[in-house]
Scaffold this active site. Structure first.
Site, short mmCIF file in Angstrom:
data_model
loop_
_atom_site.label_atom_id
_atom_site.label_comp_id
_atom_site.label_asym_id
_atom_site.label_seq_id
_atom_site.Cartn_x
_atom_site.Cartn_y
_atom_site.Cartn_z
N ASN A 42 2.57 -9.75 3.74
CA ASN A 42 3.16 -8.42 3.82
C ASN A 42 4.66 -8.50 3.58
O ASN A 42 5.34 -9.46 3.99
CB ASN A 42 2.82 -7.71 5.13
CG ASN A 42 3.12 -8.49 6.38
OD1 ASN A 42 3.12 -9.72 6.38
ND2 ASN A 42 3.36 -7.79 7.47
N GLU A 44 7.85 -5.97 4.11
CA GLU A 44 8.26 -4.69 4.69
C GLU A 44 9.59 -4.24 4.08
O GLU A 44 10.29 -5.01 3.42
CB GLU A 44 8.37 -4.83 6.21
CG GLU A 44 7.01 -5.15 6.82
CD GLU A 44 7.01 -5.19 8.34
OE1 GLU A 44 8.09 -5.22 8.97
OE2 GLU A 44 5.89 -5.20 8.90
N GLU A 55 -2.74 -8.08 1.46
CA GLU A 55 -3.88 -8.02 0.54
C GLU A 55 -3.44 -7.49 -0.82
O GLU A 55 -3.83 -8.00 -1.87
CB GLU A 55 -4.96 -7.09 1.09
CG GLU A 55 -5.56 -7.52 2.42
CD GLU A 55 -4.83 -6.89 3.61
OE1 GLU A 55 -3.57 -6.85 3.61
OE2 GLU A 55 -5.51 -6.45 4.55
N CYS A 86 -6.30 -2.59 6.07
CA CYS A 86 -6.01 -1.18 6.34
C CYS A 86 -6.73 -0.29 5.31
O CYS A 86 -7.31 -0.77 4.33
CB CYS A 86 -4.51 -0.94 6.30
SG CYS A 86 -3.85 -0.82 4.62
N CYS A 89 -5.60 -0.64 1.62
CA CYS A 89 -6.10 -1.89 1.01
C CYS A 89 -7.60 -1.78 0.73
O CYS A 89 -8.09 -2.31 -0.28
CB CYS A 89 -5.80 -3.08 1.91
SG CYS A 89 -4.04 -3.45 1.97
N1 THU Z 1 -0.47 -5.01 7.10
C1 THU Z 1 -1.02 -5.82 6.13
O1 THU Z 1 -0.32 -6.64 5.54
N2 THU Z 1 -2.32 -5.67 5.84
C2 THU Z 1 -3.16 -4.78 6.44
O2 THU Z 1 -4.29 -4.61 6.01
C3 THU Z 1 -2.70 -4.04 7.62
C4 THU Z 1 -1.23 -3.99 7.79
C5 THU Z 1 0.95 -5.14 7.41
C6 THU Z 1 1.78 -3.96 6.99
C7 THU Z 1 2.96 -4.06 7.93
O3 THU Z 1 3.91 -4.95 7.38
C8 THU Z 1 2.38 -4.71 9.18
O4 THU Z 1 1.14 -5.27 8.79
C9 THU Z 1 2.18 -3.74 10.33
O5 THU Z 1 1.45 -2.64 9.93
#
Ligand code: THU
Length: 126
Positions: A42, A44, A55, A86, A89
């Site tokens: 991830n 941000e 993902e 999520c 994704c």
């Molecule tokens: N996040 C992911 O990388 N994948 C997911 O399927 C759920 C959420 C990340 C996004 C954000 O940086 C952190 O998790 C908290 O939501």
């Protein structure tokens, strides 16, 4: 690459996460039909809506490298539980990878396997 190796790679990829806001590190590893593996974490952004999940970073890297056929995706996080993708994704997976096996791992290296339709039944399709 075995499922276990793919899961271990996703666990390793958590270390690359850029997650200064949530402090929640996610790692992914995407196995393509030709055997190549693409890493994801991830990333941000202070403009929070610009954040991209682990993902989808893996998918975007693979697509940009010319891949179109995907076999398996492992996903893991710094949380204690099995890491589930999520909703956004899941929609990505639905469109890009109909036959994908999704391996949702916990930090102990155990995983649960789901299909695309397990994750997003009755999906939106354009
Ligand atoms: N996040 C992911 O990388 N994948 C997911 O399927 C759920 C959420 C990340 C996004 C954000 O940086 C952190 O998790 C908290 O939501």
């Amino acid at each position: 690459m075995t499922d276990r190796e793919l899961v271990l790679r996703a666990l390793d990829n958590r270390a690359n996460a850029y997650a200064p806001y949530s402090k929640f590190q996610v790692g992914a590893a995407l196995l393509c039909a030709d055997g190549r593996v693409f890493d994801g974490c991830n990333v941000e952004c202070g403009s929070y809506g610009a954040t991209i999940c682990a993902e989808r970073t893996a998918f975007v890297s693979a697509i940009a490298a010319g891949e179109r056929e995907f076999a398996a995706l492992a996903v893991s996080s710094s949380g204690e539980d099995f890491c589930m993708p999520c909703g956004i994704c899941r929609q990505f997976i639905f469109e890009l990878a109909p036959n994908l096996r999704v391996l949702c791992a916990n930090p102990n290296g155990e995983w649960r396997e789901y299909s695309r339709d397990d994750l997003l039944p009755h999906a939106f399709e354009l």
